[in-house]
Scaffold this motif. Structure first.
Motif, mmCIF file in Angstrom:
data_model
loop_
_atom_site.group_PDB
_atom_site.id
_atom_site.type_symbol
_atom_site.label_atom_id
_atom_site.label_comp_id
_atom_site.label_asym_id
_atom_site.label_seq_id
_atom_site.Cartn_x
_atom_site.Cartn_y
_atom_site.Cartn_z
ATOM 1 N N ASP A 146 59.918 -23.375 -34.352
ATOM 2 C CA ASP A 146 59.639 -24.244 -35.489
ATOM 3 C C ASP A 146 59.552 -25.704 -35.096
ATOM 4 O OD1 ASP A 146 59.529 -22.136 -37.276
ATOM 5 O OD2 ASP A 146 61.688 -22.189 -37.656
ATOM 6 N N HIS A 147 60.160 -26.073 -33.981
ATOM 7 C CA HIS A 147 60.132 -27.468 -33.543
ATOM 8 C C HIS A 147 60.395 -27.521 -32.039
ATOM 9 C CE1 HIS A 147 64.510 -27.321 -33.266
ATOM 10 N NE2 HIS A 147 64.515 -26.762 -34.450
ATOM 11 N N PRO A 148 59.951 -28.591 -31.385
ATOM 12 C CA PRO A 148 60.173 -28.696 -29.940
ATOM 13 C C PRO A 148 61.624 -29.016 -29.610
ATOM 14 C CG PRO A 148 59.041 -30.641 -30.763
ATOM 15 C CD PRO A 148 59.139 -29.701 -31.923
ATOM 16 N N ALA A 149 62.011 -28.732 -28.379
ATOM 17 C CA ALA A 149 63.351 -29.099 -27.917
ATOM 18 C C ALA A 149 63.433 -30.596 -27.636
ATOM 19 C CB ALA A 149 63.698 -28.300 -26.661
ATOM 20 N N PHE A 150 62.357 -31.158 -27.074
ATOM 21 C CA PHE A 150 62.339 -32.582 -26.729
ATOM 22 C C PHE A 150 61.028 -33.218 -27.178
ATOM 23 C CE2 PHE A 150 65.186 -30.715 -23.618
ATOM 24 C CZ PHE A 150 66.241 -31.626 -23.552
#
Length: 926
Positions: free
Chosen positions: A233-237
């Motif tokens: 759902d979203h990037p780590a960085f």
């Protein structure tokens, strides 16, 4: 298309779409359009606005680049000179801004402009948060006086509630070239620290520094530690890479993003009121507009899936309607813009019904009709079907997987039901591209992914192998499916037979296209990986093994298989050069060196040298030593004279592995070896002055008229002069070259002619040399020599400028243009082109001024550029061919690559500090 419509009265507008594109024929048609007139006696030239709406590549190059060259050639053939652009290319290029973007902050912005820029940065961060990439990056290039660092910190402060925020100021302390082990430890420590702080939220990281080269090592290290998420759902960085530059160039592109700025949101809200008033309830079905107006939110797309649709899937999971929806969802999610042929959809639906009771396709798909679009396309106006928006496809796919329909099963069903055996040409041409995009094409993120996004998403379902086998069966002549299977086996699969299966499928791929060197590369990679895997598994136990002989014997067999595969690839790559404009594939040569490097590491000092296996190991090393040197020599000039493109560098491991392999096989030190070649000597320009002085100050004067010795001696003196060290006087060096020139002018090396140009280019500040070499002839001979020596291997690569002509006298006027790994000593250096100036020159900025370079006067005649000095007209190659747009007097900065002199920043007389007119303008519109 709206832009074309807007300019239809002022410009001649045309659109190019994907087809069997012949760019040479297209360029003729475009020039015809530019020249078109109703009256043959009164030509009516008018600029063509050409919308380039294609996704294909030609010889691994974007269509725009190839068309650009063909247009220039066509205009030169017809002797067209123009004061206004003949063509403006509006290049519509799909770009994934959820992965990467570059923002450039110029100096001296007003408070309002600075506020707008900050909004754009916030917009990009919000956009990237919606992506599925593990790591995303925003390059923030800012002028040193623009306050870019301050602005970036303000953004982090504003977003502390939404993200975990961290700032690293000048984080990279160690130079990799100086101490690789320490550099690796530094990167590892930064990675551990960041992963420890990430928690469950995306980490928004600001890197505030001046040299962004080490960044890619940090990204690669982070990537290796982050497992590929299933449609995360979203990037780590999200990394804001804030880099201060001495000079920044304003961007020349227009970016359309799936995220609205505040003023855009206001205009959409007003438009929404108009639409609701006009269409009333129907406005709810305008899905694409509604998704845009609400800010491209995943939740809004998911709300478009009604309870009735979900219930239909729950109750009739195996029905043809649900399965057809799943096919559309899969291809539209992974290949946006793809579609299904309506006639084939009808045939699929009809399988469940008898002839008497067959309902229409529309009736069967009624539960999902609000999400679908039917349209006509192509010359035959064939009906197509797709979902209304890629985000709707994502939402449908998510809903289906939540109801136990796995991606691998959907893909398998799609191939079986819609592709296998359906060989109608019109239908298959689309499905072939769609399937290759889904199953084969590896997206190039910050690092190139190992497999396609779909394959990465379904690897954990353990159905990838059967899926690719089916695809290979469906497209039984295509080598890329068995190639992908081979890679999947050796990279991802477990078990003792993985390399046997990988070898089998790599050979199947070769059988399908045995002349393709890139297909052959996979077999070499299979064996090389097998060799490395055994070595890495047992390296820690190496000294504990009592009888390692069998182990070494096995590895030597694998190594010989790998070397044979890479040799075959190298031969195929050489054969491919018979096809005009083919880019040389160097991976066979490089793979050979990597294998030889790993085999050398098997040396065990405790093993009896008389042992038969130890003797075999020594025989292997001795038998390949000559080939190691030959391939090392190739890469020494290959990497010194060229790089992949003007903005792309060769990977550092290329240089490292090539050098390491040579060091292992030869007792001579690497720096001593580099002193024996032109490309090797250029390497000293990147090193510390103490190293340069140590190796070059004692360079022996040539005792004969040997061209190679004289060339190397002169270059060594030029390099010493670049560091301000004592060197031979220019006049003496000129005498040596002059003597060789008059003994034989033609048929010498490109390096010889390069030195003639560097040392004999006319200098207004001093008296000319008596009876100097004819530079007009020298340029011709150099071009011929380059084509014969290096041309076929360097075609398609960017020839790096080695030196520029600066202000000064003798050797002091030469400015080297190579990137320097280390800081030079405090001793004053005569001339070194600053990296930011080099970037501005090579990226075609016509307004840049470089104070320590000398502008050369010249002229444009017959579409060629000439430097006019001392009554000589010396032809030079324009770095930007499109800047040669008309006859006239010009000036430019002069650089030199291994092919000859190059004119940078061409400026027509009377156009000082303005970007010059071009025959072909490019607008990058993403």
């Amino acid at each position: 298309m709206q832009v074309l419509w807007r300019f239809r009265k002022d410009l001649r507008c045309a659109r190019v779409i994907d087809s069997d594109l012949d760019t040479k024929e297209l360029s003729k048609q475009v020039v015809d359009l530019f020249l078109m007139s109703n009256d043959q006696h009164h030509p009516n030239r008018r600029t063509v606005l050409l919308l380039l709406d294609t996704k294909e590549k030609i010889n691994d190059q974007p269509v725009k680049n190839v068309l650009w060259e063909n247009l220039l050639e066509e205009m030169h053939k017809r002797d067209i000179n123009t004061k206004t652009p003949a063509v403006i290319i509006l290049n519509c290029s799909p770009t994934d801004f959820t992965l990467k973007d570059t923002l450039i902050l110029p100096p001296n912005l007003s408070e309002e402009a600075r506020k707008q820029f900050k909004e754009k940065l916030l917009q990009q961060i919000r956009l990237q948060r919606k992506g599925h990439w593990k790591i995303t990056i925003i390059n923030l290039f800012h002028h040193k006086d623009s306050g870019g660092s301050t602005l970036a910190r303000e953004v982090l402060s504003d977003l502390r509630e939404e993200f975990t925020c961290e700032t690293l100021i000048k984080p990279f302390k160690t130079d990799m070239a100086e101490n690789k082990d320490e550099f690796d430890r530094e990167i590892e420590n930064i990675r551990k620290d960041l992963l420890g702080k990430r928690q469950n939220k995306t980490l928004l990281l600001l890197l505030d520094h001046e040299d962004d080269k080490p960044l890619r090592y940090l990204i690669k290290n982070l990537q290796l530690k982050l497992q590929h998420p299933n449609r995360a759902d979203h990037p780590a960085f999200i990394i804001i890479n804030a880099v201060s530059k001495r000079a920044v160039r304003a961007p020349g592109d227009v970016k359309l993003k799936m995220e609205l700025l505040p003023e855009e949101q206001e205009r959409f809200a007003q438009k929404n009121l108009e639409i609701k008033k006009k269409y009333k309830k129907m406005s709810h079905n305008l899905h694409s507009f509604n998704i845009m107006q609400r800010g491209f939110q995943k939740e809004d797309a998911e709300k478009m899936i009604t309870e009735e649709m979900v219930k239909h899937v729950e109750d009739q999971k195996d029905s043809c309607s649900t399965r057809l929806l799943s096919f559309l969802a899969l291809i539209n999610a992974y290949v946006p813009g793809s579609h299904l042929a309506k006639p084939l959809c009808k045939k699929f639906i009809e399988q469940e019904w008898s002839d008497e009771e067959k309902p229409s396709l529309e009736m069967i798909m009624k539960p999902f009709q609000d999400l679908m679009v039917t349209f006509s396309e192509g010359e035959q106006k064939a009906d197509r079907m797709r979902l209304a928006h890629p985000m709707i496809a994502d939402a449908c796919l998510k809903m289906l997987t939540e109801h136990s329909m796995r991606r691998s099963d959907i893909a398998h069903g799609f191939l079986n039901s819609m592709v296998k055996g359906k060989e109608e040409r019109i239908l298959m041409s689309n499905y072939e591209k769609t399937c290759k995009s889904m199953l084969v094409t590896r997206p190039k993120g910050l690092v190139k992914e190992k497999f396609s996004i779909l394959i990465l998403d379904i690897i954990k379902e353990n159905k990838t192998i059967p899926l690719l086998k089916l695809a290979s069966e469906c497209f039984f002549t295509d080598p890329f499916y068995p190639q992908t299977l081979a890679r999947l086996y050796y990279i991802e699969e477990k078990g003792e037979h993985k390399y046997v299966n990988a070898e089998k499928w790599a050979k199947v791929a070769i059988e399908r296209d045995n002349k393709n060197s890139h297909i052959r590369d996979t077999l070499g990679q299979v064996h090389k990986n097998h060799l490395l895997r055994i070595w890495n598994q047992r390296r820690s136990e190496w000294w504990k093994v009592e009888k390692p002989c069998t182990d070494i014997k096995t590895r030597l067999i694998i190594a010989e298989d790998a070397i044979k595969a890479f040799d075959d690839e190298e031969k195929a790559a050489k054969d491919e050069l018979a096809t005009p404009k083919t880019k040389y594939n160097n991976r066979g040569r490089f793979g050979f060196l990597q294998v030889c490097k790993e085999i050398y590491n098997l040396k065990n000092p405790e093993m009896n040298p008389k042992n038969p296996v130890a003797q075999k190991h020594l025989d292997f090393i001795n038998s390949h030593r000559r080939d190691v040197e030959r391939k090392y020599d190739f890469f020494e000039w290959y990497l010194a004279f060229s790089k992949p493109s003007v903005k792309e560098e060769d990977p550092d491991y290329f240089h490292r592995d090539v050098d390491d392999c040579y060091n292992q096989y030869f007792s001579q030190t690497l720096n001593e070896k580099k002193k024996k070649s032109f490309g090797g000597l250029l390497y000293f320009l990147k090193l510390d002055i103490s190293v340069c002085k140590q190796h070059l100050s004692s360079f022996e004067k040539p005792q004969s008229e040997n061209e190679t010795q004289i060339v190397l001696y002169i270059l060594a003196n030029i390099i010493l002069s670049q560091f301000g060290e004592p060197c031979e006087k220019t006049e003496r060096l000129q005498n040596k070259l002059q003597k060789l020139w008059f003994s034989r002018e033609q048929g010498r090396s490109p390096e010889f002619y390069l030195l003639i140009l560097l040392l004999f280019w006319p200098d207004e500040a001093q008296n000319a040399k008596t009876n100097p070499p004819d530079l007009e002839e020298c340029v011709q001979y150099m071009s011929q020599s380059y084509e014969k020596t290096y041309g076929e291997y360097l075609h398609g690569r960017y020839l790096v400028p080695l030196f520029f002509l600066g202000k000064g006298r003798g050797l002091k006027r030469l400015a080297h243009a190579l990137k320097t790994h280390k800081k030079l000593s405090q001793k004053p250096v005569h001339l070194k082109l600053h990296q930011s100036d080099l970037e501005l020159l090579t990226e075609g900025d016509g307004s840049v001024e470089v104070e320590y370079l000398q502008r050369i006067n010249g002229k444009v005649e017959d579409h060629k550029v000439f430097a006019v000095v001392d009554e000589q007209q010396i032809q030079v190659t324009p770095h930007d061919r499109a800047s040669v747009c008309k006859l006239g007097q010009v000036s430019f900065y002069l650089g030199f690559n291994i092919r000859g002199p190059v004119a940078y920043n061409i400026r027509y007389e009377g156009e000082k500090q303005k970007t010059n007119r071009k025959k072909v303008h490019g607008i990058l519109n993403a």
